[in-house]
Design an enzyme around this catalytic site. Sequence first.
Site, mmCIF file in Angstrom:
data_model
loop_
_atom_site.group_PDB
_atom_site.id
_atom_site.type_symbol
_atom_site.label_atom_id
_atom_site.label_comp_id
_atom_site.label_asym_id
_atom_site.label_seq_id
_atom_site.Cartn_x
_atom_site.Cartn_y
_atom_site.Cartn_z
ATOM 1 N N CYS A 113 32.519 -36.314 31.056
ATOM 2 C CA CYS A 113 33.678 -37.189 31.210
ATOM 3 C C CYS A 113 33.918 -38.096 30.010
ATOM 4 C CB CYS A 113 33.525 -37.979 32.511
ATOM 5 S SG CYS A 113 35.129 -38.527 33.151
ATOM 6 N N LYS B 99 24.152 -38.414 30.670
ATOM 7 C CA LYS B 99 25.380 -38.982 30.060
ATOM 8 C C LYS B 99 25.049 -40.130 29.100
ATOM 9 C CE LYS B 99 29.991 -40.557 31.563
ATOM 10 N NZ LYS B 99 30.813 -40.844 32.769
ATOM 11 N N GLU C 70 31.861 -33.899 37.409
ATOM 12 C CA GLU C 70 30.834 -34.939 37.333
ATOM 13 C C GLU C 70 30.480 -35.389 38.756
ATOM 14 O OE1 GLU C 70 32.525 -38.355 35.411
ATOM 15 O OE2 GLU C 70 30.621 -39.426 35.234
HETATM 16 C C1 ACM Z 1 34.252 -41.178 33.562
HETATM 17 O O1 ACM Z 1 33.472 -41.129 32.610
HETATM 18 N N1 ACM Z 1 33.865 -40.902 34.783
HETATM 19 C C2 ACM Z 1 35.657 -41.547 33.346
#
Ligand code: ACM
Length: 275
Positions: free
Chosen positions: A148, A115, A44
Amino acid sequence: MSGGEALRVAVVQTAPRLGERAANLADMAARARAAAADLTVFPELATCGYAFGARDAVADLAERPGGSPGLDALQALAEELRGALVAGLPLAEGGRLYNAAALLRPGAEPVFYRKLHLFYREPELFDAGDAPPRVHEFRGLRLGLMICFDWIFPELARHLALAGADLIAQPANLVLTLCQDAMVTRAVENRVWTLTANRVGEERFPDGETLRFTGGSQVVDPCGRRVLALPVGEPAAGTADVDPAAARDKMVTARNHVLDDRRPALYRSLVAEDR
Ligand code: ACM
Protein backbone atom coordinates in the site's frame (compact mmCIF):
# COMPACT_ATOMS: atom_id res chain seq x y z
CA MET A 1 19.63 -12.90 -19.43
CA SER A 2 17.06 -15.57 -20.20
CA GLY A 3 13.40 -14.82 -19.52
CA GLY A 4 11.02 -17.12 -17.69
CA GLU A 5 7.79 -18.38 -19.21
CA ALA A 6 4.67 -16.23 -19.23
CA LEU A 7 2.54 -16.65 -16.12
CA ARG A 8 -1.16 -16.09 -15.56
CA VAL A 9 -1.55 -13.68 -12.64
CA ALA A 10 -4.67 -12.68 -10.72
CA VAL A 11 -5.50 -9.71 -8.56
CA VAL A 12 -8.31 -10.35 -6.09
CA GLN A 13 -10.23 -7.38 -4.68
CA THR A 14 -12.11 -8.26 -1.52
CA ALA A 15 -14.06 -6.49 1.23
CA PRO A 16 -12.60 -8.15 4.35
CA ARG A 17 -14.77 -8.21 7.45
CA LEU A 18 -13.06 -6.78 10.52
CA GLY A 19 -11.91 -9.53 12.85
CA GLU A 20 -13.52 -12.38 10.87
CA ARG A 21 -10.51 -14.39 9.77
CA ALA A 22 -12.31 -17.63 8.85
CA ALA A 23 -14.90 -15.86 6.67
CA ASN A 24 -12.24 -13.72 5.00
CA LEU A 25 -10.07 -16.76 4.25
CA ALA A 26 -13.05 -18.65 2.81
CA ASP A 27 -13.82 -15.74 0.49
CA MET A 28 -10.17 -15.44 -0.56
CA ALA A 29 -9.95 -19.16 -1.30
CA ALA A 30 -13.16 -19.17 -3.38
CA ARG A 31 -11.96 -16.24 -5.49
CA ALA A 32 -8.49 -17.71 -5.96
CA ARG A 33 -9.93 -21.06 -7.02
CA ALA A 34 -12.15 -19.30 -9.58
CA ALA A 35 -9.19 -17.29 -10.94
CA ALA A 36 -6.99 -20.42 -11.21
CA ALA A 37 -3.84 -18.34 -11.77
CA ASP A 38 -0.14 -19.13 -11.34
CA LEU A 39 0.21 -16.12 -8.99
CA THR A 40 -2.68 -14.59 -7.04
CA VAL A 41 -2.39 -11.34 -5.08
CA PHE A 42 -4.80 -10.34 -2.30
CA PRO A 43 -5.18 -7.01 -0.45
CA GLU A 44 -3.33 -5.72 2.60
CA LEU A 45 -4.55 -7.24 5.91
CA ALA A 46 -6.89 -9.37 3.81
CA THR A 47 -7.29 -11.99 6.53
CA CYS A 48 -8.49 -9.65 9.26
CA GLY A 49 -9.57 -6.19 8.09
CA TYR A 50 -8.02 -2.82 8.88
CA ALA A 51 -9.68 -0.47 11.39
CA PHE A 52 -8.50 -1.99 14.67
CA GLY A 53 -8.59 0.35 17.65
CA ALA A 54 -5.85 -1.37 19.65
CA ARG A 55 -2.73 -3.40 19.09
CA ASP A 56 -4.02 -6.30 21.21
CA ALA A 57 -7.01 -6.75 18.91
CA VAL A 58 -4.76 -7.20 15.86
CA ALA A 59 -2.29 -9.33 17.82
CA ASP A 60 -5.09 -11.82 18.52
CA LEU A 61 -5.38 -12.40 14.75
CA ALA A 62 -1.68 -12.25 13.94
CA GLU A 63 -0.05 -15.06 11.98
CA ARG A 64 3.20 -16.67 13.10
CA PRO A 65 6.07 -17.75 10.81
CA GLY A 66 6.11 -21.23 12.36
CA GLY A 67 2.44 -21.81 11.57
CA SER A 68 -0.92 -20.29 12.53
CA PRO A 69 -4.51 -20.63 11.25
CA GLY A 70 -4.40 -18.10 8.41
CA LEU A 71 -0.92 -18.98 7.24
CA ASP A 72 -1.65 -22.71 7.32
CA ALA A 73 -4.85 -22.20 5.30
CA LEU A 74 -3.06 -20.07 2.72
CA GLN A 75 -0.19 -22.54 2.40
CA ALA A 76 -2.72 -25.35 1.86
CA LEU A 77 -4.41 -23.23 -0.82
CA ALA A 78 -1.08 -22.62 -2.58
CA GLU A 79 -0.44 -26.39 -2.56
CA GLU A 80 -3.95 -27.13 -3.85
CA LEU A 81 -3.71 -24.57 -6.67
CA ARG A 82 -0.07 -25.39 -7.44
CA GLY A 83 0.38 -21.63 -7.58
CA ALA A 84 1.90 -18.78 -5.61
CA LEU A 85 -0.14 -16.48 -3.38
CA VAL A 86 0.68 -13.05 -1.96
CA ALA A 87 -1.56 -11.99 0.92
CA GLY A 88 -1.53 -9.13 3.39
CA LEU A 89 -1.79 -10.20 7.03
CA PRO A 90 -0.66 -9.23 10.52
CA LEU A 91 2.56 -11.02 11.52
CA ALA A 92 3.78 -11.58 15.08
CA GLU A 93 7.49 -12.27 15.26
CA GLY A 94 10.18 -11.74 17.87
CA GLY A 95 7.89 -9.75 20.17
CA ARG A 96 6.95 -7.41 17.32
CA LEU A 97 3.80 -7.02 15.30
CA TYR A 98 4.10 -6.24 11.59
CA ASN A 99 1.75 -5.28 8.81
CA ALA A 100 3.14 -7.91 6.44
CA ALA A 101 2.72 -9.57 3.07
CA ALA A 102 3.30 -13.31 2.90
CA LEU A 103 4.46 -15.07 -0.25
CA LEU A 104 3.31 -18.69 -0.27
CA ARG A 105 4.61 -21.13 -2.87
CA PRO A 106 3.88 -24.84 -3.17
CA GLY A 107 6.57 -26.93 -1.53
CA ALA A 108 8.31 -23.91 0.03
CA GLU A 109 8.35 -22.14 3.38
CA PRO A 110 6.41 -18.85 3.45
CA VAL A 111 8.50 -15.69 3.16
CA PHE A 112 7.45 -12.25 4.36
CA TYR A 113 7.76 -8.58 3.57
CA ARG A 114 7.19 -6.36 6.62
CA LYS A 115 5.74 -2.97 5.62
CA LEU A 116 8.41 -0.26 5.82
CA HIS A 117 6.29 2.86 5.53
CA LEU A 118 3.35 2.82 7.91
CA PHE A 119 0.29 4.87 6.96
CA TYR A 120 -1.68 7.29 9.14
CA ARG A 121 -2.81 5.44 12.32
CA GLU A 122 -0.86 2.24 11.61
CA PRO A 123 2.07 3.15 13.96
CA GLU A 124 -0.44 2.79 16.85
CA LEU A 125 -0.87 -0.87 15.87
CA PHE A 126 2.26 -2.06 14.12
CA ASP A 127 6.04 -1.94 14.24
CA ALA A 128 7.63 -0.75 11.01
CA GLY A 129 9.59 -3.35 9.11
CA ASP A 130 13.35 -3.08 9.42
CA ALA A 131 14.65 -5.54 6.81
CA PRO A 132 15.61 -4.59 3.24
CA PRO A 133 13.01 -5.93 0.80
CA ARG A 134 14.16 -8.99 -1.14
CA VAL A 135 13.38 -10.51 -4.50
CA HIS A 136 11.94 -14.05 -4.62
CA GLU A 137 11.58 -16.53 -7.44
CA PHE A 138 8.58 -18.46 -8.69
CA ARG A 139 8.63 -20.41 -11.97
CA GLY A 140 11.26 -18.16 -13.50
CA LEU A 141 9.51 -14.96 -12.36
CA ARG A 142 11.39 -12.71 -9.94
CA LEU A 143 9.01 -10.91 -7.68
CA GLY A 144 9.29 -8.25 -5.02
CA LEU A 145 6.65 -7.18 -2.52
CA MET A 146 5.51 -3.85 -1.20
CA ILE A 147 2.40 -2.82 0.73
CA CYS A 148 0.00 0.00 0.00
CA PHE A 149 1.49 3.35 1.19
CA ASP A 150 4.97 2.17 0.17
CA TRP A 151 3.90 3.49 -3.26
CA ILE A 152 4.70 7.07 -2.30
CA PHE A 153 8.36 6.22 -1.63
CA PRO A 154 9.74 5.49 -5.12
CA GLU A 155 12.99 4.31 -3.56
CA LEU A 156 11.38 1.01 -2.63
CA ALA A 157 10.25 0.08 -6.14
CA ARG A 158 13.63 1.19 -7.49
CA HIS A 159 15.41 -0.91 -4.84
CA LEU A 160 13.41 -3.96 -5.97
CA ALA A 161 14.11 -3.25 -9.65
CA LEU A 162 17.84 -2.94 -8.93
CA ALA A 163 17.64 -6.25 -7.06
CA GLY A 164 16.27 -7.85 -10.24
CA ALA A 165 12.50 -7.87 -9.73
CA ASP A 166 10.42 -8.49 -12.85
CA LEU A 167 7.20 -7.81 -10.98
CA ILE A 168 6.15 -5.94 -7.87
CA ALA A 169 3.10 -7.29 -6.04
CA GLN A 170 1.34 -4.69 -3.88
CA PRO A 171 -1.38 -5.76 -1.44
CA ALA A 172 -3.24 -2.54 -0.58
CA ASN A 173 -5.95 -0.94 1.55
CA LEU A 174 -5.91 2.37 -0.31
CA VAL A 175 -7.84 5.40 0.85
CA LEU A 176 -6.06 8.05 -1.23
CA THR A 177 -7.01 8.02 -4.91
CA LEU A 178 -3.54 8.64 -6.33
CA CYS A 179 -1.81 5.30 -5.98
CA GLN A 180 -3.21 3.55 -9.03
CA ASP A 181 -1.82 6.28 -11.29
CA ALA A 182 1.45 6.45 -9.33
CA MET A 183 1.92 2.70 -9.86
CA VAL A 184 1.82 3.31 -13.61
CA THR A 185 4.83 5.57 -13.04
CA ARG A 186 6.53 3.00 -10.76
CA ALA A 187 6.12 0.47 -13.60
CA VAL A 188 7.51 2.79 -16.29
CA GLU A 189 10.41 4.22 -14.30
CA ASN A 190 11.62 0.71 -13.44
CA ARG A 191 10.26 -1.21 -16.41
CA VAL A 192 8.64 -3.82 -14.17
CA TRP A 193 5.17 -5.31 -13.96
CA THR A 194 3.12 -3.95 -11.06
CA LEU A 195 0.16 -5.76 -9.51
CA THR A 196 -1.99 -3.79 -7.07
CA ALA A 197 -4.64 -5.79 -5.17
CA ASN A 198 -6.73 -3.22 -3.34
CA ARG A 199 -9.79 -3.69 -1.17
CA VAL A 200 -13.23 -2.10 -1.23
CA GLY A 201 -15.79 -1.22 1.43
CA GLU A 202 -15.77 0.97 4.51
CA GLU A 203 -14.46 0.44 8.02
CA ARG A 204 -14.97 2.46 11.16
CA PHE A 205 -12.43 2.76 13.97
CA PRO A 206 -13.86 2.48 17.51
CA ASP A 207 -13.59 6.29 17.87
CA GLY A 208 -15.88 6.74 14.84
CA GLU A 209 -13.38 7.70 12.14
CA THR A 210 -14.41 5.96 8.94
CA LEU A 211 -12.22 4.93 6.03
CA ARG A 212 -13.51 4.18 2.55
CA PHE A 213 -11.28 1.97 0.42
CA THR A 214 -10.90 2.73 -3.26
CA GLY A 215 -10.78 -0.59 -5.18
CA GLY A 216 -9.48 -0.14 -8.71
CA SER A 217 -7.04 -3.03 -8.44
CA GLN A 218 -4.86 -3.31 -11.50
CA VAL A 219 -2.04 -4.90 -13.45
CA VAL A 220 0.37 -2.56 -15.25
CA ASP A 221 2.93 -3.74 -17.77
CA PRO A 222 6.58 -2.55 -17.90
CA CYS A 223 5.63 0.08 -20.51
CA GLY A 224 3.01 1.58 -18.21
CA ARG A 225 -0.08 0.12 -19.90
CA ARG A 226 -2.93 -0.97 -17.63
CA VAL A 227 -3.64 -4.46 -18.86
CA LEU A 228 -6.23 -5.06 -16.13
CA ALA A 229 -8.33 -2.59 -14.14
CA LEU A 230 -11.02 -3.73 -11.70
CA PRO A 231 -14.06 -1.63 -10.67
CA VAL A 232 -13.79 0.85 -7.82
CA GLY A 233 -16.78 -0.16 -5.72
CA GLU A 234 -17.23 -3.90 -5.46
CA PRO A 235 -15.33 -7.12 -4.83
CA ALA A 236 -13.90 -8.55 -8.06
CA ALA A 237 -11.03 -10.51 -9.50
CA GLY A 238 -9.25 -10.48 -12.82
CA THR A 239 -6.36 -12.14 -14.57
CA ALA A 240 -3.61 -11.13 -16.96
CA ASP A 241 -0.68 -12.82 -18.64
CA VAL A 242 2.73 -11.65 -17.47
CA ASP A 243 5.89 -12.22 -19.49
CA PRO A 244 8.98 -11.77 -17.30
CA ALA A 245 11.06 -11.08 -20.43
CA ALA A 246 9.19 -7.81 -20.96
CA ALA A 247 10.60 -6.56 -17.65
CA ARG A 248 14.14 -7.61 -18.52
CA ASP A 249 14.30 -5.25 -21.49
CA LYS A 250 15.27 -2.04 -19.71
CA MET A 251 15.64 0.07 -22.87
CA VAL A 252 13.27 3.06 -22.86
CA THR A 253 14.51 4.14 -26.28
CA ALA A 254 17.07 2.42 -28.49
CA ARG A 255 19.68 4.46 -26.59
CA ASN A 256 18.38 4.76 -23.04
CA HIS A 257 18.63 2.06 -20.36
CA VAL A 258 16.40 2.92 -17.43
CA LEU A 259 18.82 1.59 -14.80
CA ASP A 260 22.24 2.07 -16.41
CA ASP A 261 21.55 5.70 -17.34
CA ARG A 262 21.02 6.73 -13.72
CA ARG A 263 23.54 9.19 -12.19
CA PRO A 264 23.64 7.93 -8.58
CA ALA A 265 26.85 9.79 -7.71
CA LEU A 266 24.90 13.01 -8.17
CA TYR A 267 22.00 12.14 -5.92
CA ARG A 268 23.52 10.37 -2.98
CA SER A 269 21.25 12.42 -0.73
CA LEU A 270 18.55 9.87 -1.63
CA VAL A 271 20.16 7.32 0.64
CA ALA A 272 21.36 9.69 3.38
CA GLU A 273 19.60 9.29 6.74
CA ASP A 274 19.27 13.08 7.20
CA ARG A 275 18.09 15.70 4.78
C1 ACM B 1 -2.26 2.21 3.43
O1 ACM B 1 -1.04 2.12 3.45
N1 ACM B 1 -3.03 1.30 3.96
C2 ACM B 1 -2.90 3.37 2.78
